[in-house]
Scaffold this motif. Structure first.
Motif, short mmCIF file in Angstrom:
data_model
loop_
_atom_site.label_atom_id
_atom_site.label_comp_id
_atom_site.label_asym_id
_atom_site.label_seq_id
_atom_site.Cartn_x
_atom_site.Cartn_y
_atom_site.Cartn_z
N ARG A 188 59.43 37.92 25.54
CA ARG A 188 60.59 38.68 26.04
C ARG A 188 60.33 40.19 26.13
NH1 ARG A 188 61.33 36.89 21.00
NH2 ARG A 188 61.94 38.31 19.31
N ASN A 189 59.38 40.70 25.33
CA ASN A 189 59.10 42.13 25.35
C ASN A 189 57.89 42.49 26.22
OD1 ASN A 189 61.24 42.77 23.56
ND2 ASN A 189 59.97 42.13 21.82
N ASP A 190 57.27 41.48 26.85
CA ASP A 190 56.08 41.71 27.67
C ASP A 190 56.44 42.15 29.08
OD1 ASP A 190 53.19 40.59 26.59
OD2 ASP A 190 54.89 39.74 25.50
N ASP A 191 55.50 42.83 29.73
CA ASP A 191 55.60 43.12 31.16
C ASP A 191 55.12 41.88 31.93
OD1 ASP A 191 56.52 45.71 30.81
OD2 ASP A 191 54.49 46.53 30.72
N PHE A 192 55.84 41.51 32.97
CA PHE A 192 55.50 40.34 33.77
C PHE A 192 54.96 40.77 35.13
CE2 PHE A 192 57.80 38.11 30.61
CZ PHE A 192 57.50 36.76 30.73
N ILE A 193 54.02 39.98 35.62
CA ILE A 193 53.50 40.13 36.98
C ILE A 193 53.97 38.92 37.76
CG2 ILE A 193 51.44 40.34 38.42
CD1 ILE A 193 50.05 41.32 35.74
N LEU A 194 54.79 39.14 38.78
CA LEU A 194 55.41 38.04 39.50
C LEU A 194 55.25 38.21 41.01
CD1 LEU A 194 58.77 37.81 37.48
CD2 LEU A 194 56.72 36.41 37.16
N PHE A 195 55.56 37.16 41.73
CA PHE A 195 55.62 37.25 43.19
C PHE A 195 56.82 38.11 43.59
CE2 PHE A 195 52.91 33.56 42.76
CZ PHE A 195 52.05 33.67 43.85
N PRO A 196 56.84 38.64 44.80
CA PRO A 196 57.99 39.46 45.24
C PRO A 196 59.26 38.64 45.39
CG PRO A 196 56.04 39.84 46.62
CD PRO A 196 55.75 38.63 45.78
N GLU A 221 53.87 43.35 41.17
CA GLU A 221 54.07 42.17 42.01
C GLU A 221 52.82 41.91 42.83
OE1 GLU A 221 57.51 43.03 44.38
OE2 GLU A 221 58.90 42.29 42.85
N GLY A 222 52.59 40.65 43.17
CA GLY A 222 51.48 40.28 44.02
C GLY A 222 51.90 39.20 44.99
N GLU A 223 51.41 39.26 46.22
CA GLU A 223 51.81 38.29 47.23
C GLU A 223 50.88 37.09 47.33
OE1 GLU A 223 52.56 40.09 50.98
OE2 GLU A 223 54.26 41.28 50.24
N VAL A 232 46.65 40.29 35.81
CA VAL A 232 46.68 39.82 34.42
C VAL A 232 45.34 40.11 33.74
CG1 VAL A 232 46.89 37.80 32.91
CG2 VAL A 232 48.40 38.03 34.89
N ALA A 233 44.24 39.82 34.44
CA ALA A 233 42.91 40.07 33.89
C ALA A 233 42.70 41.55 33.57
CB ALA A 233 41.85 39.59 34.87
N ALA A 234 43.35 42.41 34.33
CA ALA A 234 43.23 43.86 34.11
C ALA A 234 44.11 44.34 32.96
CB ALA A 234 43.60 44.61 35.38
N GLY A 235 44.90 43.43 32.38
CA GLY A 235 45.74 43.79 31.24
C GLY A 235 47.06 44.42 31.62
N ILE A 236 47.47 44.26 32.88
CA ILE A 236 48.72 44.89 33.35
C ILE A 236 49.95 44.16 32.83
CG2 ILE A 236 50.02 45.58 35.40
CD1 ILE A 236 47.40 47.07 35.01
N GLY A 237 49.82 42.85 32.59
CA GLY A 237 50.96 42.08 32.13
C GLY A 237 50.62 40.61 32.02
N VAL A 238 51.67 39.78 31.92
CA VAL A 238 51.51 38.32 31.81
C VAL A 238 52.20 37.68 33.00
CG1 VAL A 238 51.53 38.51 29.30
CG2 VAL A 238 53.66 37.94 30.50
N THR A 239 51.93 36.38 33.21
CA THR A 239 52.61 35.69 34.31
C THR A 239 52.79 34.22 33.96
OG1 THR A 239 52.67 35.45 36.71
CG2 THR A 239 50.57 34.97 35.63
N ILE A 240 53.57 33.51 34.78
CA ILE A 240 53.81 32.07 34.63
C ILE A 240 53.40 31.41 35.94
CG2 ILE A 240 55.54 30.28 34.20
CD1 ILE A 240 57.30 32.46 32.92
N LEU A 241 52.48 30.44 35.86
CA LEU A 241 51.97 29.81 37.07
C LEU A 241 51.85 28.30 36.90
CD1 LEU A 241 49.07 32.30 37.94
CD2 LEU A 241 51.31 32.15 39.06
N PRO A 242 51.87 27.54 38.01
CA PRO A 242 51.71 26.08 37.94
C PRO A 242 50.30 25.69 37.51
CG PRO A 242 52.58 26.79 40.09
CD PRO A 242 52.11 28.01 39.39
N GLU A 243 50.21 24.53 36.84
CA GLU A 243 48.92 24.06 36.33
C GLU A 243 47.87 23.91 37.43
OE1 GLU A 243 47.50 23.32 33.46
OE2 GLU A 243 49.17 24.04 32.25
N SER A 244 48.28 23.47 38.60
CA SER A 244 47.29 23.22 39.66
C SER A 244 46.58 24.48 40.12
CB SER A 244 47.97 22.55 40.87
OG SER A 244 48.96 23.38 41.44
#
Length: 300
Positions: A188-196, A221-223, A232-244
């Motif tokens: 809840r306190n993390d920065d997220f990287i999400l789609f627009p 954000e990333g498209e 995420v690899a650069a340490g900018i934040g975290v994200t949630i993605l599908p397993e596939s």
């Protein structure tokens, strides 16, 4: 009224310039002007108005343009079906897909299909969730992979191929990087990287966070999938993605951790129009894809 007139009309409408339309059509400008004039005479209305050196559709021209596009699409599709019935092994399949399915699902399925039907060609179009649904409804596409699948209605048929969970992707130096599982509330306190905004994967992520009592703070954000993973690899934040999306590998300097609660899942499948027939090659591909995942049993 001739098909040629409609094609000239649509080209001028899209380019708003007669000479540019003529160049694209590989005909003389006078030929385009003459056909437009003949069309207007036959309809008894002005389809264009001059604006400087350009032309713009009149109000009635806009209405006629919508119907002309639909008519030409129907004619082109009818010809395509005839061609495929004459030679079903040499059809062209137009299929849409979102970025989240581009990395593994699409090349895996098409590669397997081409082994059995090497002469069938593909025309691929990547697009957002709502764009792909709209493209199927507007006859621009007849098939599209989607995740999650939209509800079946009077215009869209849906076929579920598999269901998958979502995981969290963290930088490898994150305090939770060594955990086997995570509660989403822990972030809840993390920065997220999400789609627009407007992307369905952002909607899924935000709704999941909201369900456990917080709104994700979006730092970037990333498209496309690679951009988000790279951030995420650069340490900018975290994200949630599908397993596939992790099928081939987890990116360097990142860690993938399953989400224990809440369980976030999506259906993945293929959509097709409910109001028109698929072409022979499209039917074969649709049946192949359904059988492919049925045999596979689960997405690996």
């Amino acid at each position: 009224m001739e098909i040629r007139q409609l094609r000239y009309f649509i080209e001028v409408a899209e380019r708003e310039h007669i000479s540019e339309a003529a160049i694209h059509l590989h005909v003389a400008q006078s030929a385009v002007s003459r056909q437009i004039a003949n069309l207007e005479d036959e309809l008894g209305v002005e389809l264009f108005e001059r604006v400087g050196r350009n032309v713009k559709l009149t109000q009635i021209g806009k209405i006629f343009s919508e119907h002309s596009i639909s008519a030409l699409q129907a004619i082109d599709y009818a010809k395509k079906q005839i061609d495929e019935y004459l030679d079903p092994d040499k059809g062209t399949i137009k299929i849409g897909f979102p970025t989240s399915l581009a990395g593994h699902l699409l090349p895996t399925v098409i590669s397997a299909f081409k082994k059995e039907y090497p002469n069938v060609a593909f025309h691929l179009r990547q697009g957002s969730y709502n764009y792909l649904i709209d493209a199927v409804n507007k006859r621009e596409l007849n098939l599209a992979f989607l995740g999650p699948l939209p509800p079946k209605d009077d215009s869209i048929n849906t076929s579920i191929l598999f269901t998958e969970n979502f995981s969290v992707l963290l930088p490898s130096n994150h305090p939770f990087a060594k955990r086997e599982k995570l509660q989403l509330i822990d972030l809840r306190n993390d920065d997220f990287i999400l789609f627009p905004e407007g992307y369905v994967l952002k909607k899924i992520a935000v709704e999941a966070c909201n369900s456990v009592g917080f709104t994700p703070k979006t730092s970037s954000e990333g498209e496309d999938m690679d951009a988000i993973k790279g951030l995420v690899a650069a340490g900018i934040g975290v994200t949630i993605l599908p397993e596939s999306t992790f099928y081939d590998s987890t990116p360097r300097f990142t860690v993938k951790i399953p989400i224990e609660t809440p369980i976030i899942r999506r259906t993945v499948g293929i959509i097709s129009p409910a109001t028109r027939e698929l072409s022979p090659s499209e039917k074969v591909f649709h049946q192949f894809v359904t059988r492919f995942f049925s045999i596979l049993g689960q997405y690996q």
